[in-house]
Structures are given as structure tokens and as C-alpha cells.
Motif scaffolding. Structure first.
Motif, PDB file in Angstrom:
ATOM      1  N   ALA A  82       0.808  -1.228   0.000  1.00 15.31           N
ATOM      2  CA  ALA A  82       0.000   0.000   0.000  1.00 15.31           C
ATOM      3  C   ALA A  82       0.838   1.274   0.000  1.00 15.31           C
ATOM      4  O   ALA A  82       0.367   2.325  -0.416  1.00 15.31           O
ATOM      5  N   TYR A  83       2.075   1.210   0.489  1.00 16.38           N
ATOM      6  CA  TYR A  83       2.950   2.378   0.450  1.00 16.38           C
ATOM      7  C   TYR A  83       4.368   1.920   0.164  1.00 16.38           C
ATOM      8  O   TYR A  83       4.855   0.965   0.767  1.00 16.38           O
ATOM      9  N   GLN A  84       5.009   2.608  -0.745  1.00 16.70           N
ATOM     10  CA  GLN A  84       6.418   2.334  -1.019  1.00 16.70           C
ATOM     11  C   GLN A  84       7.098   3.584  -1.539  1.00 16.70           C
ATOM     12  O   GLN A  84       6.462   4.451  -2.132  1.00 16.70           O
ATOM     13  N   SER A  85       8.377   3.647  -1.253  1.00 15.00           N
ATOM     14  CA  SER A  85       9.214   4.735  -1.743  1.00 15.00           C
ATOM     15  C   SER A  85      10.421   4.083  -2.397  1.00 15.00           C
ATOM     16  O   SER A  85      11.131   3.310  -1.752  1.00 15.00           O
ATOM     17  N   ILE A  86      10.632   4.382  -3.683  1.00 12.97           N
ATOM     18  CA  ILE A  86      11.751   3.773  -4.391  1.00 12.97           C
ATOM     19  C   ILE A  86      12.576   4.859  -5.061  1.00 12.97           C
ATOM     20  O   ILE A  86      12.056   5.899  -5.458  1.00 12.97           O
ATOM     21  N   LYS A  87      13.864   4.605  -5.163  1.00 19.19           N
ATOM     22  CA  LYS A  87      14.774   5.495  -5.879  1.00 19.19           C
ATOM     23  C   LYS A  87      15.287   4.747  -7.096  1.00 19.19           C
ATOM     24  O   LYS A  87      15.739   3.607  -6.983  1.00 19.19           O
ATOM     25  N   VAL A  88      15.181   5.401  -8.262  1.00 18.06           N
ATOM     26  CA  VAL A  88      15.635   4.787  -9.496  1.00 18.06           C
ATOM     27  C   VAL A  88      16.361   5.828 -10.339  1.00 18.06           C
ATOM     28  O   VAL A  88      15.977   6.993 -10.354  1.00 18.06           O
ATOM     29  N   PRO A  89      17.448   5.427 -11.012  1.00 16.40           N
ATOM     30  CA  PRO A  89      18.076   6.352 -11.965  1.00 16.40           C
ATOM     31  C   PRO A  89      17.302   6.305 -13.284  1.00 16.40           C
ATOM     32  O   PRO A  89      17.078   5.238 -13.843  1.00 16.40           O
ATOM     33  N   LEU A  90      16.863   7.470 -13.742  1.00 18.40           N
ATOM     34  CA  LEU A  90      16.138   7.565 -15.004  1.00 18.40           C
ATOM     35  C   LEU A  90      16.786   8.625 -15.868  1.00 18.40           C
ATOM     36  O   LEU A  90      16.860   9.789 -15.454  1.00 18.40           O
ATOM     37  N   SER A  91      17.281   8.233 -17.010  1.00 15.03           N
ATOM     38  CA  SER A  91      17.946   9.153 -17.949  1.00 15.03           C
ATOM     39  C   SER A  91      19.056   9.946 -17.269  1.00 15.03           C
ATOM     40  O   SER A  91      19.213  11.142 -17.477  1.00 15.03           O
ATOM     41  N   GLY A  92      19.812   9.278 -16.402  1.00 14.98           N
ATOM     42  CA  GLY A  92      20.934   9.918 -15.732  1.00 14.98           C
ATOM     43  C   GLY A  92      20.552  10.812 -14.575  1.00 14.98           C
ATOM     44  O   GLY A  92      21.405  11.491 -13.998  1.00 14.98           O
ATOM     45  N   GLN A  93      19.278  10.842 -14.207  1.00 14.11           N
ATOM     46  CA  GLN A  93      18.796  11.653 -13.090  1.00 14.11           C
ATOM     47  C   GLN A  93      18.403  10.731 -11.932  1.00 14.11           C
ATOM     48  O   GLN A  93      17.965   9.608 -12.139  1.00 14.11           O
ATOM     49  N   SER A  94      18.519  11.254 -10.703  1.00 16.63           N
ATOM     50  CA  SER A  94      18.069  10.518  -9.531  1.00 16.63           C
ATOM     51  C   SER A  94      16.593  10.830  -9.299  1.00 16.63           C
ATOM     52  O   SER A  94      16.222  11.974  -9.074  1.00 16.63           O
ATOM     53  N   VAL A  95      15.752   9.792  -9.370  1.00 25.51           N
ATOM     54  CA  VAL A  95      14.316   9.970  -9.216  1.00 25.51           C
ATOM     55  C   VAL A  95      13.823   9.111  -8.054  1.00 25.51           C
ATOM     56  O   VAL A  95      14.169   7.936  -7.949  1.00 25.51           O
ATOM     57  N   GLN A  96      13.038   9.722  -7.180  1.00 23.15           N
ATOM     58  CA  GLN A  96      12.395   9.002  -6.089  1.00 23.15           C
ATOM     59  C   GLN A  96      10.896   9.047  -6.315  1.00 23.15           C
ATOM     60  O   GLN A  96      10.334  10.109  -6.607  1.00 23.15           O
ATOM     61  N   LEU A  97      10.253   7.899  -6.182  1.00 25.05           N
ATOM     62  CA  LEU A  97       8.811   7.796  -6.345  1.00 25.05           C
ATOM     63  C   LEU A  97       8.209   7.316  -5.028  1.00 25.05           C
ATOM     64  O   LEU A  97       8.596   6.269  -4.514  1.00 25.05           O
ATOM     65  N   ASP A  98       7.295   8.094  -4.475  1.00 22.23           N
ATOM     66  CA  ASP A  98       6.538   7.694  -3.294  1.00 22.23           C
ATOM     67  C   ASP A  98       5.144   7.319  -3.785  1.00 22.23           C
ATOM     68  O   ASP A  98       4.430   8.175  -4.319  1.00 22.23           O
ATOM     69  N   ILE A  99       4.765   6.066  -3.616  1.00 22.66           N
ATOM     70  CA  ILE A  99       3.497   5.570  -4.129  1.00 22.66           C
ATOM     71  C   ILE A  99       2.645   5.128  -2.949  1.00 22.66           C
ATOM     72  O   ILE A  99       3.097   4.353  -2.105  1.00 22.66           O
ATOM     73  N   GLN A 100       1.405   5.648  -2.897  1.00 19.85           N
ATOM     74  CA  GLN A 100       0.538   5.377  -1.754  1.00 19.85           C
ATOM     75  C   GLN A 100      -0.878   5.053  -2.214  1.00 19.85           C
ATOM     76  O   GLN A 100      -1.461   5.774  -3.028  1.00 19.85           O
ATOM     77  N   GLN A 101      -1.413   3.948  -1.665  1.00 21.82           N
ATOM     78  CA  GLN A 101      -2.805   3.582  -1.922  1.00 21.82           C
ATOM     79  C   GLN A 101      -3.685   4.298  -0.904  1.00 21.82           C
ATOM     80  O   GLN A 101      -3.438   4.242   0.292  1.00 21.82           O
TER      81      GLN A 101
END
Length: 99
Positions: free
Chosen positions: A10-29
Motif C-alpha cells: 500500500a505504500y512504497q518509496s523507491i529510488k531509481v536512476p532515469l535518464s541519468g537523473q536521480s528519481v524518487q517515487l513515493d506511491i501510496q494507496q
């Protein structure tokens, strides 16, 4: 397109490199749907965005994202929910989209 791996929680926070940028996604139900906050290089650029099936999330170049994200329902046409993340509901990143 690049698949971003997610867990069916139901909740997660992930960090991923996208196109050479540092991206964090916080996803919440929530009761009203699945929502996302997006951080680009440690700066929040979007908060509380409703995630819908086959709908680009960022949409505008002025946010600074080098591409865009979208969820796809692999078994129908429903909006994503946390119980199917990573299996039925897949999150894709496409470089250059909406930039």
C-alpha cells in the motif's frame, strides 16, 4: 520504455536512476485511488498525483523530468491499485516523452 519494478504494497518509496537523473517515487494507496509523489534530484516536483491506467503522470516539460511515467493494466483497463503493482499494473518510464 523501461519497466520500474514495484512491490504489491500500500505504500512504497523507491529510488531509481532515469535518464541519468536521480528519481524518487513515493506511491501510496488511498481509498480514492493510487497516488504518487515524484522527487527529481532530491527536489519534490509533483505531489499527490492520481495514477490512472495508460495516462502520463508528469505531462509537462517544465517539471524538469527527462521523460514521463505511466501505469498499464496488463489484464484489462482498470486504474492501478497497490494489490496488483509489479504484476497486473506495470509502471513504465519513457525517456523524452512530454519533454
Amino acid at each position: 520504455m523501461q519497466i520500474i519494478p514495484l512491490n504489491a504494497v500500500a505504500y512504497q518509496s523507491i529510488k531509481v536512476p532515469l535518464s541519468g537523473q536521480s528519481v524518487q517515487l513515493d506511491i501510496q494507496q488511498r481509498n480514492t485511488g493510487l497516488y504518487m509523489n515524484i522527487w527529481l534530484n532530491n527536489t519534490m516536483i509533483m505531489a499527490g498525483v492520481l495514477c490512472q491506467n495508460k495516462t502520463w503522470i508528469v505531462r509537462k516539460a517544465y517539471f524538469g523530468m527527462p521523460g514521463d511515467l505511466t501505469f498499464v493494466d496488463t489484464k484489462g483497463n482498470d486504474d492501478p491499485s497497490s494489490s496488483g503493482l509489479g504484476s497486473r499494473f506495470v509502471l513504465y518510464y519513457e525517456e523524452g516523452q512530454n519533454v
